[in-house]
Design a protein around this motif. Structure first.
Motif, short mmCIF file in Angstrom:
data_model
loop_
_atom_site.label_atom_id
_atom_site.label_comp_id
_atom_site.label_asym_id
_atom_site.label_seq_id
_atom_site.Cartn_x
_atom_site.Cartn_y
_atom_site.Cartn_z
N UNK A 19 -49.37 -8.48 68.73
CA UNK A 19 -48.40 -8.24 67.66
C UNK A 19 -47.07 -7.78 68.25
N UNK A 20 -47.14 -6.77 69.12
CA UNK A 20 -45.92 -6.19 69.70
C UNK A 20 -45.17 -7.22 70.55
N UNK A 21 -45.89 -7.98 71.35
CA UNK A 21 -45.25 -8.97 72.24
C UNK A 21 -44.53 -10.05 71.44
N UNK A 22 -45.16 -10.52 70.37
CA UNK A 22 -44.54 -11.57 69.56
C UNK A 22 -43.31 -11.03 68.81
N UNK A 23 -43.42 -9.81 68.29
CA UNK A 23 -42.26 -9.20 67.61
C UNK A 23 -41.12 -8.97 68.59
N UNK A 24 -41.45 -8.54 69.81
CA UNK A 24 -40.41 -8.32 70.82
C UNK A 24 -39.71 -9.64 71.17
N UNK A 25 -40.50 -10.70 71.28
CA UNK A 25 -39.93 -12.02 71.57
C UNK A 25 -39.02 -12.48 70.43
N UNK A 70 -34.95 -13.09 70.58
CA UNK A 70 -34.43 -14.44 70.35
C UNK A 70 -33.69 -14.57 69.03
N UNK A 71 -33.77 -13.56 68.17
CA UNK A 71 -33.08 -13.62 66.89
C UNK A 71 -33.80 -14.44 65.84
N UNK A 125 -55.92 -20.52 69.34
CA UNK A 125 -55.08 -19.96 68.28
C UNK A 125 -54.11 -18.91 68.83
N UNK A 126 -54.61 -18.01 69.66
CA UNK A 126 -53.77 -16.93 70.21
C UNK A 126 -52.70 -17.49 71.14
N UNK A 127 -53.11 -18.39 72.05
CA UNK A 127 -52.14 -18.98 72.98
C UNK A 127 -51.08 -19.78 72.24
N UNK A 128 -51.50 -20.51 71.21
CA UNK A 128 -50.55 -21.30 70.42
C UNK A 128 -49.52 -20.40 69.74
N UNK A 129 -49.99 -19.30 69.14
CA UNK A 129 -49.08 -18.38 68.45
C UNK A 129 -48.11 -17.74 69.42
N UNK A 130 -48.60 -17.36 70.60
CA UNK A 130 -47.74 -16.70 71.59
C UNK A 130 -46.70 -17.66 72.15
N UNK A 131 -47.14 -18.86 72.52
CA UNK A 131 -46.20 -19.86 73.08
C UNK A 131 -45.16 -20.25 72.03
N UNK A 132 -45.65 -20.45 70.79
CA UNK A 132 -44.73 -20.81 69.70
C UNK A 132 -43.76 -19.68 69.39
N UNK A 133 -44.21 -18.43 69.61
CA UNK A 133 -43.36 -17.28 69.35
C UNK A 133 -42.38 -16.97 70.47
N UNK A 134 -42.43 -17.76 71.54
CA UNK A 134 -41.47 -17.57 72.63
C UNK A 134 -41.94 -16.65 73.74
N UNK A 135 -43.20 -16.26 73.72
CA UNK A 135 -43.73 -15.40 74.77
C UNK A 135 -44.01 -16.24 76.02
N UNK A 136 -43.58 -15.81 77.22
CA UNK A 136 -43.85 -16.57 78.44
C UNK A 136 -45.34 -16.80 78.63
N UNK A 137 -45.71 -17.95 79.21
CA UNK A 137 -47.11 -18.35 79.26
C UNK A 137 -47.96 -17.37 80.08
N UNK A 138 -47.41 -16.81 81.16
CA UNK A 138 -48.18 -15.85 81.96
C UNK A 138 -48.50 -14.60 81.16
N UNK A 139 -47.51 -14.10 80.43
CA UNK A 139 -47.73 -12.94 79.58
C UNK A 139 -48.71 -13.30 78.46
N UNK A 140 -48.59 -14.53 77.96
CA UNK A 140 -49.48 -15.00 76.90
C UNK A 140 -50.93 -15.03 77.35
N UNK A 141 -51.18 -15.43 78.59
CA UNK A 141 -52.54 -15.48 79.11
C UNK A 141 -53.14 -14.08 79.16
N UNK A 142 -52.35 -13.10 79.63
CA UNK A 142 -52.84 -11.72 79.70
C UNK A 142 -53.13 -11.15 78.32
N UNK A 143 -52.26 -11.45 77.35
CA UNK A 143 -52.46 -10.95 75.98
C UNK A 143 -53.69 -11.61 75.36
#
Length: 303
Positions: A40-46, A50-51, A183-201
């Protein structure tokens, strides 16, 4: 004002005060990990950076709804057998402590040698009647000790291995974890989170230890320059080959987020079908088990 949970209400009030004080919403949310997890926090931060916070929050809402639906399907499939097993145990205990002793008293007056099965039932009844306070107290203690064992590394690995090997549950376990991963990786990548950070989350959202370890390996491989699909292909025993092929297409076409979303939808539907089938399979099995127990009890008395 709409929130009934007091802990969550306090967290929201505190976030509101932080924002009024000039703090970024993502930094404020990070203070309350029990209410707002890392995803949640990572996607909101992204989205904040990004605006496009509105779009990211919509994406988060959709993700959380899908996660809730997935958990609800699995819980729904296991609810019926759980209720039946608990009820069967309760009725069995009442029979052994209240009904069998009265029948056993009649048998004793006959002064005849009883059949082996009847002796077993009466012996079990005598044991439960004599030690029921100890059984009543020790059962919660045993459940607590078992849960503590599952919290250990050995317990987690053993339970995860069992789920991946059990005939009925192995396919369901793979589908559930594949759906959550996609589902989680898709949401993170779509939300602009870098893929490496997305894998850890994503790793932190999966409960099965073997899937968590696979994501640790994926992180190292992707960090070393390897494509994601190549790393996933090393774990064919837990990820279906469909995921490897689809992720490869997504990476090569630059549409990884969309492809992962399609994978998630596919496996979520598979989980839905599997849980319905599971309920259909478990119901007659339970009826056979109950019938067998009632039959053994009846035969032991009639003999």
């Amino acid at each position: 004002k709409q929130t009934n949970n007091s802990r969550f209400k306090n967290a929201i009030i505190a976030v509101g005060e932080d924002i009024r004080g000039g703090q970024r919403i993502s930094d404020s949310l990070a203070k309350y990990p029990k209410a707002f997890d890392t995803l949640y926090v990572s996607m909101v931060r992204s989205g904040d950076s990004a605006g496009n916070l509105t779009e990211v929050l919509k994406l988060l809402a959709d993700h959380l709804q899908k996660e809730h639906d997935l958990r609800a399907r699995v819980r729904g499939a296991l609810m019926y057998p759980s209720v039946i097993v608990v009820a069967m145990g309760g009725i069995g205990a009442l029979m052994m402590t209240m009904v069998v002793p009265k029948i056993a008293a009649i048998f004793k007056d006959l002064n005849t040698d009883l059949p082996f099965l009847t002796k077993v039932i009466i012996g079990l009844s005598d044991f439960i009647s004599a030690y029921w306070p100890f059984i009543f107290i020790s059962t919660p203690a045993f459940i607590y000790a078992f849960k503590k064992l599952l919290d250990t590394n050995m317990g987690k690995r053993g339970f995860a291995w069992l789920l991946l090997q059990a005939p009925v549950f192995s396919a369901l376990t793979r589908k559930i974890n594949s759906a959550r991963f996609a589902r989680t990786m898709s949401s993170l990548v779509d939300g602009g989170v870098p893929i490496l950070e997305g894998i850890l989350i994503t790793r932190d959202t999966l409960g099965n230890v073997y899937y968590r370890e696979s994501l640790d390996r994926m992180y190292k491989d992707v960090k070393g320059g390897k494509p994601l699909f190549e790393s996933i292909s090393k774990f064919e025993n837990i990820y279906p080959s469909l995921i490897t092929q689809m992720v490869r297409v997504g990476e090569e076409s630059g549409a990884l987020s969309d492809v992962l979303a399609r994978i998630a939808e596919f496996y979520e539907e598979e989980v839905d079908n599997a849980t319905k089938n599971l309920s259909s399979i478990i119901e007659p099995i339970l009826m056979l088990i109950i019938g067998a127990i009632v039959g053994i009890f009846a035969i032991s008395m009639i003999q």
